[in-house]
Motif scaffolding. Sequence first.
Motif, mmCIF file in Angstrom:
data_model
loop_
_atom_site.group_PDB
_atom_site.id
_atom_site.type_symbol
_atom_site.label_atom_id
_atom_site.label_comp_id
_atom_site.label_asym_id
_atom_site.label_seq_id
_atom_site.Cartn_x
_atom_site.Cartn_y
_atom_site.Cartn_z
ATOM 1 N N UNK A 38 30.327 32.920 57.657
ATOM 2 C CA UNK A 38 30.549 34.354 57.512
ATOM 3 C C UNK A 38 29.221 35.076 57.273
ATOM 4 N N UNK A 39 28.329 34.464 56.473
ATOM 5 C CA UNK A 39 27.007 35.049 56.273
ATOM 6 C C UNK A 39 26.217 35.051 57.577
ATOM 7 N N UNK A 40 26.283 33.931 58.299
ATOM 8 C CA UNK A 40 25.566 33.828 59.565
ATOM 9 C C UNK A 40 26.075 34.866 60.560
ATOM 10 N N UNK A 41 27.375 34.962 60.691
ATOM 11 C CA UNK A 41 27.951 35.936 61.626
ATOM 12 C C UNK A 41 27.619 37.366 61.243
ATOM 13 N N UNK A 42 27.755 37.682 59.956
ATOM 14 C CA UNK A 42 27.440 39.028 59.503
ATOM 15 C C UNK A 42 25.970 39.363 59.688
ATOM 16 N N UNK A 43 25.111 38.406 59.400
ATOM 17 C CA UNK A 43 23.679 38.645 59.569
ATOM 18 C C UNK A 43 23.304 38.851 61.029
ATOM 19 N N UNK A 44 23.862 38.028 61.913
ATOM 20 C CA UNK A 44 23.545 38.173 63.335
ATOM 21 C C UNK A 44 24.095 39.472 63.908
ATOM 22 N N UNK A 45 25.328 39.833 63.504
ATOM 23 C CA UNK A 45 25.894 41.101 63.967
ATOM 24 C C UNK A 45 25.089 42.283 63.441
ATOM 25 N N UNK A 46 24.674 42.188 62.184
ATOM 26 C CA UNK A 46 23.874 43.257 61.611
ATOM 27 C C UNK A 46 22.530 43.408 62.298
ATOM 28 N N UNK A 47 21.882 42.288 62.593
ATOM 29 C CA UNK A 47 20.606 42.348 63.309
ATOM 30 C C UNK A 47 20.789 42.910 64.716
ATOM 31 N N UNK A 48 21.880 42.541 65.371
ATOM 32 C CA UNK A 48 22.160 43.090 66.701
ATOM 33 C C UNK A 48 22.372 44.602 66.615
ATOM 34 N N UNK A 49 23.100 45.045 65.585
ATOM 35 C CA UNK A 49 23.344 46.476 65.402
ATOM 36 C C UNK A 49 22.032 47.219 65.139
ATOM 37 N N UNK A 50 21.171 46.644 64.310
ATOM 38 C CA UNK A 50 19.875 47.271 64.049
ATOM 39 C C UNK A 50 19.061 47.370 65.337
ATOM 40 N N UNK A 51 19.141 46.351 66.186
ATOM 41 C CA UNK A 51 18.444 46.401 67.474
ATOM 42 C C UNK A 51 18.985 47.497 68.372
ATOM 43 N N UNK A 52 20.297 47.647 68.414
ATOM 44 C CA UNK A 52 20.914 48.710 69.218
ATOM 45 C C UNK A 52 20.490 50.075 68.690
ATOM 46 N N UNK A 53 20.485 50.230 67.367
ATOM 47 C CA UNK A 53 20.092 51.513 66.778
ATOM 48 C C UNK A 53 18.613 51.810 67.042
ATOM 49 N N UNK A 54 17.768 50.791 67.029
ATOM 50 C CA UNK A 54 16.349 50.981 67.328
ATOM 51 C C UNK A 54 16.165 51.463 68.761
ATOM 52 N N UNK A 55 16.872 50.850 69.689
ATOM 53 C CA UNK A 55 16.794 51.259 71.092
ATOM 54 C C UNK A 55 17.312 52.677 71.266
ATOM 55 N N UNK A 56 18.414 52.999 70.593
ATOM 56 C CA UNK A 56 18.981 54.346 70.696
ATOM 57 C C UNK A 56 18.022 55.397 70.139
#
Length: 98
Positions: A72-90
């Motif tokens: 759950x930590x791994x999944x949450x961390x990876x999803x969060x990092x992906x979201x931060x990447x999307x927000x950076x691109x946006x």
Amino acid sequence: MKTSRRIWLLILMVVIGTAPLASVALAGLIADWNGCALHEGFAQPCILFGTDIGGVLYTMAVMGWLMLISLFFLGGGLLGLAWEGVMLIARRMSRRQR
């Protein structure tokens, strides 16, 4: 919360999520290098530099069961990092349009 602090927190979550897997992999690697048997049934004797480390290897191997919780930590961390990447691109795309 600042973005850099959020990213470090997400990286920490990924590290916590992968720690049990690293423990199992390291125990298997040490056991293979020394020609020792390793399984979850019971601790096998394994001599390294004159010391029996079979119990330690057994404990490291059984720590893999913590992966059921730490995923759950791994999944949450990876999803969060992906979201931060999307927000950076946006954010960068919105700056270019101005």
